[in-house]
Design a protein around this motif. Structure first.
Motif, short mmCIF file in Angstrom:
data_model
loop_
_atom_site.label_atom_id
_atom_site.label_comp_id
_atom_site.label_asym_id
_atom_site.label_seq_id
_atom_site.Cartn_x
_atom_site.Cartn_y
_atom_site.Cartn_z
N PRO A 136 0.65 -1.11 0.20
CA PRO A 136 -0.57 -0.36 0.24
C PRO A 136 0.54 1.35 0.32
O PRO A 136 0.40 2.31 -0.19
CB PRO A 136 -0.68 0.05 1.51
CG PRO A 136 -0.89 -1.71 1.43
CD PRO A 136 0.38 -2.50 1.00
N GLY A 137 1.84 1.49 0.65
CA GLY A 137 2.62 1.96 0.60
C GLY A 137 3.64 2.40 -1.00
O GLY A 137 4.84 3.09 -1.20
N CYS A 138 4.20 1.42 -1.51
CA CYS A 138 5.01 1.50 -2.18
C CYS A 138 4.35 2.64 -3.86
O CYS A 138 3.32 3.27 -4.02
CB CYS A 138 4.68 -0.33 -3.75
SG CYS A 138 6.20 0.54 -4.56
N GLY A 139 5.63 3.09 -3.84
CA GLY A 139 5.73 4.14 -4.90
C GLY A 139 6.20 4.06 -6.25
O GLY A 139 6.74 4.85 -6.99
N MET A 140 6.51 2.63 -6.10
CA MET A 140 7.73 2.69 -7.26
C MET A 140 6.97 1.97 -8.37
O MET A 140 7.48 2.26 -9.67
CB MET A 140 8.77 1.16 -7.27
CG MET A 140 9.80 1.27 -5.69
SD MET A 140 10.64 2.63 -6.16
CE MET A 140 11.39 1.97 -7.40
N TRP A 141 5.22 2.03 -8.74
CA TRP A 141 4.69 1.22 -9.43
C TRP A 141 4.04 2.44 -9.90
O TRP A 141 3.53 3.74 -9.48
CB TRP A 141 3.75 0.37 -8.63
CG TRP A 141 2.17 -0.10 -9.62
CD1 TRP A 141 2.64 -1.18 -10.56
CD2 TRP A 141 1.08 -0.10 -9.62
NE1 TRP A 141 1.15 -1.06 -11.32
CE2 TRP A 141 0.46 -0.89 -10.73
CE3 TRP A 141 0.30 1.04 -8.51
CZ2 TRP A 141 -1.21 -1.31 -10.71
CZ3 TRP A 141 -1.38 0.49 -9.09
CH2 TRP A 141 -1.14 -0.41 -9.73
#
Length: 141
Positions: A136-141
């Motif tokens: 839920p906190g991924c900034g890579m996607w």
């Protein structure tokens, strides 16, 4: 970065039309959640709604954070993971009685999507980028 009531939303999250924090899990699924008061023990009670292509599959306020939890971005991420983990339980994962109140729509959804979406509920492996953090906190996607 979107901010809702002073809380910075995780990357890719948005403020929904219901004025809730919304996590677009994949192309069709959206998990909305926001604090819905506190329990007598001081736990944050979460209002959540999981929809698939704008159709509500689950909506409730039956999940709470640990006692004394402070509302923050990290708490939002942890709570989203917890909610999704419960919603993606399948037969054999828990007691059969857990599914007694499930609707036909929820059962059909579970049989079609729960296993795949459970990857996004893992705490130590991101389903988007494979990193060692919660999806839920991924900034890579």
């Amino acid at each position: 970065m979107a901010v809702l009531d002073g809380i910075a939303l995780p990357p890719r999250w948005r403020i929904t039309s219901r004025l809730l924090a919304g996590w677009p899990i994949d192309e069709g699924h959206l998990l909305e959640l926001w604090p819905h008061g506190r329990t007598p023990e001081g736990r944050i009670r979460w209002l959540y709604r999981l929809s698939y292509r704008n159709r509500t599959i689950f909506s409730a306020t039956d999940i709470s954070s640990p006692a004394g939890t402070v509302l923050s971005t990290c708490t939002l991420i942890t709570s989203a993971t917890t909610v999704l983990r419960f919603l993606t339980l399948c037969p054999g994962d828990t007691d059969a009685e857990y599914f007694d109140s499930s609707t036909r729509t929820q059962i059909n959804w579970r049989d079609r999507f729960a296993e795949e979406l459970s990857l996004y509920a893992m705490e130590d492996v991101c389903a988007y980028c494979g990193g060692d953090h919660a999806s839920p906190g991924c900034g890579m996607w």
